[in-house]
Scaffold this motif. Structure first.
Motif, PDB file in Angstrom:
ATOM      1  N   ALA A 105       0.697  -1.542  -0.249  1.00  0.00           N
ATOM      2  CA  ALA A 105      -0.686   0.187  -0.093  1.00  0.00           C
ATOM      3  C   ALA A 105       1.284   1.510  -0.226  1.00  0.00           C
ATOM      4  O   ALA A 105       1.739   1.020   0.933  1.00  0.00           O
ATOM      5  N   ILE A 106       0.503   2.050  -0.594  1.00  0.00           N
ATOM      6  CA  ILE A 106       1.078   3.112  -1.454  1.00  0.00           C
ATOM      7  C   ILE A 106       0.355   4.377  -0.361  1.00  0.00           C
ATOM      8  O   ILE A 106      -0.017   4.767  -1.649  1.00  0.00           O
ATOM      9  N   GLU A 107       0.668   5.077  -0.274  1.00  0.00           N
ATOM     10  CA  GLU A 107       0.130   6.374   0.402  1.00  0.00           C
ATOM     11  C   GLU A 107       0.685   7.939  -0.655  1.00  0.00           C
ATOM     12  O   GLU A 107       0.049   8.339  -0.254  1.00  0.00           O
ATOM     13  N   VAL A 108       2.001   7.787  -0.576  1.00  0.00           N
ATOM     14  CA  VAL A 108       1.484   9.080  -1.664  1.00  0.00           C
ATOM     15  C   VAL A 108       1.418   8.881  -3.385  1.00  0.00           C
ATOM     16  O   VAL A 108       1.582   7.888  -3.421  1.00  0.00           O
ATOM     17  N   PRO A 109       0.830   9.641  -3.620  1.00  0.00           N
ATOM     18  CA  PRO A 109      -0.194  10.274  -4.218  1.00  0.00           C
ATOM     19  C   PRO A 109       0.595  10.064  -5.242  1.00  0.00           C
ATOM     20  O   PRO A 109       1.791  10.642  -5.891  1.00  0.00           O
ATOM     21  N   LEU A 110       0.418   9.216  -6.704  1.00  0.00           N
ATOM     22  CA  LEU A 110       1.442   9.132  -7.592  1.00  0.00           C
ATOM     23  C   LEU A 110       0.072   9.508  -9.358  1.00  0.00           C
ATOM     24  O   LEU A 110      -1.296   8.679  -9.044  1.00  0.00           O
ATOM     25  N   THR A 111       1.349  10.377  -9.942  1.00  0.00           N
ATOM     26  CA  THR A 111       0.377  10.542 -11.013  1.00  0.00           C
ATOM     27  C   THR A 111       1.079  10.350 -12.430  1.00  0.00           C
ATOM     28  O   THR A 111       2.536  10.471 -12.849  1.00  0.00           O
ATOM     29  N   GLY A 112       0.036  10.075 -13.257  1.00  0.00           N
ATOM     30  CA  GLY A 112       1.044   9.905 -14.763  1.00  0.00           C
ATOM     31  C   GLY A 112       1.401   8.510 -15.395  1.00  0.00           C
ATOM     32  O   GLY A 112       1.210   7.842 -14.596  1.00  0.00           O
TER      33      GLY A 112
END
Length: 329
Positions: A105-112
């Motif tokens: 589970a990755i809490e850091v938002p990722l975009t692109g």
């Protein structure tokens, strides 16, 4: 990127990379299967309030019977706002059976665009004996090639007569062999060559109770290149040789083979051999075949002739088995 390319995972022998161009248009994506080691694998990503990354083997008979025990490093590499890499702590000896066994589970938002990168450090399977798991890579290509080449070379030493130094005299012919190979496989042969016996002095072994064909099968087993047809054709004689020359693995191979194809034409002979060489599983299987399955009635005349010549202890065992069967009615 085409739809098919969006689900493809690029691999080397131990590394897998899944490039995801855009996850904004959906909340879940599962990769196509990719092969690492013995198993096909999947990666999946699910975007909710967090990003969930899963790694798991494809469900198959292999996975159910021999689930992988994996050690790996997994990273997510994002190109948005400069290259950014997030790494999960190294996973060690994690058994993976289902898609819920490893979830990151990755809490850091990722975009692109981003890459899911998996480096497999080791893959193991459980030991059949219940000991420590065995690495599939520790089996080693070099080790397999070495073993195969060694067996092939031993076989050629026999078939081509390379530097032979002992002659075996069967009842109807002779064959040359190597005293070091014979001594390594049989303590009886080793004793012949280690003491001042005629075999050592004459560099010859007399085996008058064995035909040349059986002797050839016996030696090809010792040298590691026996053909199955030859083994099956001569297994009763090979059982005698294995017992006489104390080659326990050959005796076990003959024993198990004789258990596998008992029928009315051979059951009495097999029973006699089981008694003679103390083969308890074969003896029990023959008695079960005769008594529990009622085949004793199908070979009534053969059984009468057999009982007239059989050892008293064996006759007792047969009647004891019959009596126990009658008690069950």
């Amino acid at each position: 990127m085409s739809d098919s390319a969006a689900y493809k995972v690029e691999t080397t022998s131990r590394l897998a990379q899944w490039r995801i161009e855009n996850l904004a248009s959906c909340t879940y994506r599962k990769s196509n299967p990719f092969k690492i080691g013995k198993w096909n694998w999947h990666l999946s990503v699910e975007k909710n309030r967090m990003l969930f990354v899963k790694l798991y083997p494809e469900i198959s008979n292999l996975t159910r019977d021999n689930p992988p025990i994996a050690s790996f490093i997994i990273r997510v590499i994002c190109s948005a706002g400069g290259r950014k890499s997030l790494a999960h702590p190294e996973v060690t000896d994690k058994q993976l059976k289902s898609n819920d066994d490893f979830v990151w589970a990755i809490e850091v938002p990722l975009t692109g665009k981003f890459i899911v990168d998996v480096e497999f450090l080791d893959l193991k399977t459980a030991s059949p004996s219940g000991g420590r798991p065995n690495s599939i890579w520790a089996e080693g290509y070099a080790e397999k090639l070495s073993n195969a080449a060694a067996l092939s070379t031993l076989g050629r030493m026999l078939t081509e007569g390379i530097l032979t130094d002992v002659v075996i005299n069967a009842c109807d012919g002779t064959i040359s062999a190597h005293r070091a190979v014979l001594a390594a496989r049989s303590p009886v042969f080793r004793g012949m060559f280690s003491h001042d016996l005629k075999e050592k002095e004459l560099s010859a072994i007399d085996i008058s109770d064995m035909s040349i064909k059986v002797c050839q099968a016996f030696l090809t087993y010792i040298y590691g290149n026996i053909r199955n047809a030859d083994f099956l054709a001569h297994r009763l004689e090979l059982l005698h040789a294995a017992d006489k020359y104390d080659i326990s693995d050959l005796k076990d191979a003959c024993h198990q083979s004789l258990v596998e194809d008992i029928d009315t034409t051979n059951v009495l002979e097999r029973l006699q051999f089981a008694y003679l060489y103390q083969l308890q599983e074969l003896k029990a299987s023959c008695l079960m075949y005769l008594v529990k399955f009622g085949k004793i009635y199908d070979i009534h005349e053969d059984l009468n002739r057999f009982l007239q010549q059989a050892d008293g202890e064996l006759i007792y065992d047969i009647f004891h088995e019959v009596l126990n069967a009658w008690k069950g009615f």
